[in-house]
Design a protein around this motif. Sequence first.
Motif, PDB file in Angstrom:
ATOM      1  N   TYR A 195      12.992 -41.540  17.687  1.00  0.00           N
ATOM      2  CA  TYR A 195      13.179 -40.287  16.942  1.00  0.00           C
ATOM      3  C   TYR A 195      12.803 -39.133  17.845  1.00  0.00           C
ATOM      4  O   TYR A 195      11.706 -39.100  18.416  1.00  0.00           O
ATOM      5  N   GLN A 216      16.402 -36.335  15.114  1.00  0.00           N
ATOM      6  CA  GLN A 216      17.499 -37.271  15.326  1.00  0.00           C
ATOM      7  C   GLN A 216      16.978 -38.672  15.629  1.00  0.00           C
ATOM      8  O   GLN A 216      16.018 -38.843  16.391  1.00  0.00           O
ATOM      9  N   LEU A 267      17.933 -41.861  17.643  1.00  0.00           N
ATOM     10  CA  LEU A 267      18.791 -42.064  18.800  1.00  0.00           C
ATOM     11  C   LEU A 267      18.476 -43.381  19.493  1.00  0.00           C
ATOM     12  O   LEU A 267      17.329 -43.854  19.448  1.00  0.00           O
TER      13      LEU A 267
END
Length: 287
Positions: free
Chosen positions: A6, A10, A12
């Motif tokens: 994180y 976001q 990812l």
Amino acid sequence: MSRTVYVNGQYLPEEEATVSIFDRGFLMADGVYEVTSVLGGKLIDFAGHAARLERSLKELDMEKPEAFDDLLEIHRELVARNGIEEGMVYLQVTRGNPGDRDFAFPDPATTKPTLVLFTQNKPGLADNPQAQKGIKVISIEDIRWGRRDIKTVQLLYPSMGKMMAKKAGCDDAWLVEDGFVTEGTSNNTYIVKDGKIITRNLSHDILHGITRAAVLRFAKEAQMVVEERPFTIEEAQGADEAFFTSASAFVMPVVEIDGNPVKEGKVGPVASRLREIYLDESRKAGV
């Protein structure tokens, strides 16, 4: 298989996660962190870690990240996405990226904190064989800055301490200031003498350990006597038991200090019982 991490709102793949080279965490170690253990897929002592994080931010006059109130949800999501049954969630907040390097704090109206979280998978975390045989420590001078109660990312000297211990054929180092043990490189320290648990009192000198608070609460509930005061290396070497606590090691017995065995150099009953109680109660209270 790639982890999901994180970064600033976001989720990812770890290969795609980036933070600016101008981030103050990178340039100034201007950041704080927390590590929350996971047992049975549940977070251990999360509320305590969140409260300490808030305190650390306040002590450094650092803004909360926008997602602060969503941290439990973010932790749970990362645990689920990465299939963590036993392990840890690492969280770091920095003062952010002001756009260029400067000693002065950036204007919080124009610079948002950086928030990063990632998981570490640690199968067998609770059944660490070291807890059955105990660990060996050395003592080193404590030359860290004075605000050790703030959980900052300034971890170079603790890292050096661990390497000093490794070079000496040991597992960790206990830090000594003005003749008294402050704490371990990444843990709170204890001795047991005549049935009494002795650990350094809270102050700016040591981290206010979340596991420490839980273990002392459980000890008192079990009718164990606790005395909060500084102790020396010599006292520790002459104790009946020694141990440390941390979020990732829970309760870890210490059987040798600076080459001298503690008592008979074996794991003692108090540390063993406290570890058992802590793991049992923590599993029940996990979120």
